[in-house]
Scaffold this active site. Sequence first.
Site, PDB file in Angstrom:
ATOM      1  N   ILE A 118       0.727  -1.274   0.029  1.00 13.69           N
ATOM      2  CA  ILE A 118       0.031  -0.242   0.024  1.00 13.69           C
ATOM      3  C   ILE A 118       0.884   1.188   0.015  1.00 13.69           C
ATOM      4  CG2 ILE A 118      -1.885   1.258   1.167  1.00 13.69           C
ATOM      5  CD1 ILE A 118      -2.818  -1.237   2.330  1.00 13.69           C
ATOM      6  N   PRO A 119       1.166   2.030  -1.320  1.00 13.30           N
ATOM      7  CA  PRO A 119       2.422   2.583  -1.365  1.00 13.30           C
ATOM      8  C   PRO A 119       2.148   4.020  -0.906  1.00 13.30           C
ATOM      9  CG  PRO A 119       1.051   2.562  -3.414  1.00 13.30           C
ATOM     10  CD  PRO A 119       0.383   1.649  -2.392  1.00 13.30           C
ATOM     11  N   CYS A 120       2.233   4.229   0.426  1.00 14.03           N
ATOM     12  CA  CYS A 120       2.292   5.507   0.880  1.00 14.03           C
ATOM     13  C   CYS A 120       3.372   6.452   0.692  1.00 14.03           C
ATOM     14  CB  CYS A 120       1.860   5.537   2.614  1.00 14.03           C
ATOM     15  SG  CYS A 120       2.876   4.747   3.494  1.00 14.03           S
ATOM     16  N   HIS A 121       4.460   5.761   0.071  1.00 10.33           N
ATOM     17  CA  HIS A 121       5.711   6.503  -0.172  1.00 10.33           C
ATOM     18  C   HIS A 121       5.466   7.391  -1.490  1.00 10.33           C
ATOM     19  CE1 HIS A 121       5.718   2.612  -2.264  1.00 10.33           C
ATOM     20  NE2 HIS A 121       6.495   3.219  -3.248  1.00 10.33           N
ATOM     21  N   ARG A 122       4.408   7.000  -2.235  1.00 15.36           N
ATOM     22  CA  ARG A 122       4.011   7.920  -3.260  1.00 15.36           C
ATOM     23  C   ARG A 122       3.469   9.093  -3.111  1.00 15.36           C
ATOM     24  NH1 ARG A 122       1.890   2.753  -6.797  1.00 15.36           N
ATOM     25  NH2 ARG A 122       3.994   1.605  -6.753  1.00 15.36           N
TER      26      ARG A 122
END
Length: 179
Positions: free
Chosen positions: A139-143
């Site tokens: 779940i790419p919260c780094h984006r």
Amino acid sequence: MSQPLVLHKITIDTPIGEMVALTNSEGLYLLEFTDKSNIDLRLDDIAQSLNATISEEADTVGIQLENELYSYFEGKLQHFTIPVKTVGTDFQIKVWEELVKVPFGEVISYKQQAISIGRPQSVRAVANANGANHIAIVIPCHRIIGSNGKLTGYSGGLWRKKELIKLEQKFSSQSQNLF
């Protein structure tokens, strides 16, 4: 009487640090960096909220996760197929569901994310929900970045956020090349 829920705990070495995961036959419940503060408390919280016990043995979902993470870091995987089982409030889950829609190699601002879920005035609440995400990378919260284009807020550390964005931009034909 039903069987108690068992979550399988595995650790996975990645190029940006060791991670710990909780999985079972239904999916991935947690993926965090092991050097995160209070990681043991987070593991216990997930298990307790699901009335589950934790086993130190890997299962097939954990092995699938490990293989997908290796492929991701090699630039061979842009979309994770492992099922995820999020544990959070309805708002948090809505925010996390929107995160997986952000394409590999791209970034958006917290403001854009708030707008995309129909809550344009809730930028801080969206940022807090991203920070509560227990399933890093998948779940790419780094984006998600600041409206000013700067890196902000990543519980795994801003250096990791930068490395993940750089990795994705290196292997994406659609990337914005921030770095």
